[in-house]
Design an enzyme around this catalytic site. Structure first.
Site, short mmCIF file in Angstrom:
data_model
loop_
_atom_site.label_atom_id
_atom_site.label_comp_id
_atom_site.label_asym_id
_atom_site.label_seq_id
_atom_site.Cartn_x
_atom_site.Cartn_y
_atom_site.Cartn_z
N ILE A 101 0.84 -1.26 -0.06
CA ILE A 101 0.03 -0.03 0.00
C ILE A 101 0.89 1.23 -0.01
O ILE A 101 0.37 2.29 -0.03
CB ILE A 101 -0.76 0.14 1.09
CG1 ILE A 101 -0.32 -0.04 2.45
CG2 ILE A 101 -1.97 -1.10 1.13
CD1 ILE A 101 -0.89 0.31 3.62
N HIS A 159 8.70 -0.39 -19.40
CA HIS A 159 9.16 0.76 -20.27
C HIS A 159 10.53 1.13 -19.80
O HIS A 159 11.02 0.44 -18.57
CB HIS A 159 8.19 1.95 -19.91
CG HIS A 159 8.10 2.33 -18.61
ND1 HIS A 159 7.00 1.95 -17.70
CD2 HIS A 159 8.78 3.07 -17.83
CE1 HIS A 159 7.28 2.51 -16.52
NE2 HIS A 159 8.24 3.11 -16.39
#
Length: 297
Positions: A120, A231
């Site tokens: 989280i 990426h």
């Protein structure tokens, strides 16, 4: 200084009635439910999967005694002490409340956090850039919140549509390149980063030959890294130290996975050498010195 983190619990908490804004009131930390106490005991045990337990704590309704006039207080173990500008806090809080309290997708979001999200905690820079998108009422971030949140939390690979605010500056046969400007001062969490670029492959698992050439030219030959999220990203010279230290915190299996990723050869020899040095347990100072020396030359 390493990458600054924020927690989803810095913005929202779960109650029996649904999700509400987070508040900060250390005086109320003493009040915990039985479930919270059990989870907090387990997180302290040696070998505990702390990220998994943090997710459980986040998805557990807080004690009613930790409700304030502004919201609810998350347990200490799932919140951060990061200073968040009020503009960013308000934008992100409202955005998350819309996602989590949605009658149709709310349960799906919670299920995804439990099973697919790595933690989280996430990058403060990424959250700041999402806040930049939220300022524009026409931005797709308002309709595609769940997918953008999942990319921000590294649960799925990001693309142009799910990244923080950026501008497409070049397209080649095999890649789309985006420019990321420094975050606006009123939204920036921590120190602003310099300009950087990301190259996204047109086709997954295929090398970006022309894209990397364009990336090097546009960025003035900045150091290129692959973080394993589909990426490549440039790193300004002044930020290499922090970037390498942050990358070195990944476990050995993760570094090996990234080292063998199909995009890593496109990142260049310096990046491959960095991975190899980290896997060989070289001192982090030595790794940084070698990368920065070769980058300067």
């Amino acid at each position: 200084m390493v990458s600054i983190k924020v927690s989803l619990a810095d913005f929202i908490v779960k109650t029996e009635e649904g999700w509400i804004p987070s508040d900060n009131c250390p005086a109320l930390d003493r009040f915990k439910t039985k479930t919270e106490k059990e989870l907090l005991d387990s997180i302290k045990k040696e070998g505990a999967d702390r990220a998994s337990i943090r997710k459980q704590l986040f998805l557990t309704s807080i004690s009613n005694k930790r409700l304030t006039q502004l919201g609810g207080v998350p347990v200490r173990d799932i919140r951060t002490s990061t200073t968040i500008p009020s503009s960013t806090r308000n934008l992100i809080t409202d955005w998350l409340l819309n996602i989590f309290n949605d009658e149709e997708s709310g349960e799906e979001v919670e299920s995804a956090i439990a099973s697919k999200y790595p933690d989280i905690f996430c990058s403060a820079d990424k959250i700041s850039r999402v806040a930049q998108r939220l300022e524009n009422r026409r931005d797709r971030v308002h309709e595609d919140g769940f997918r953008i949140l999942s990319a921000t939390m590294l649960a799925i690979d990001s693309d142009i549509a799910t990244e923080g605010k950026c501008e497409i500056v070049r397209a080649t046969e095999d890649a789309i390149i985006a420019k990321f400007e420094p975050v606006s001062e009123h939204l920036c969490i921590g120190n602003p980063r310099g300009v950087f670029y990301k190259a996204f492959p047109i086709k997954k698992e295929q090398p970006m030959v022309y894209g990397v050439k364009a990336l090097l030219g546009i960025s003035n030959r900045d150091f290129i890294m692959n973080h394993g999220h589909g990426h490549l990203r440039t790193v300004p010279y002044s930020e290499i130290n922090n970037a390498v230290r942050s990358f070195a915190k990944k476990n050995e299996a993760e570094i090996k996975r990234i080292r063998s990723d199909s995009l890593s050869p496109n990142a260049g020899e310096k990046f491959i050498n960095m991975c190899d040095m980290l896997l060989q347990k070289e001192k982090i100072e030595t790794v940084i010195a070698k990368i920065m020396k070769s980058d300067k030359n």
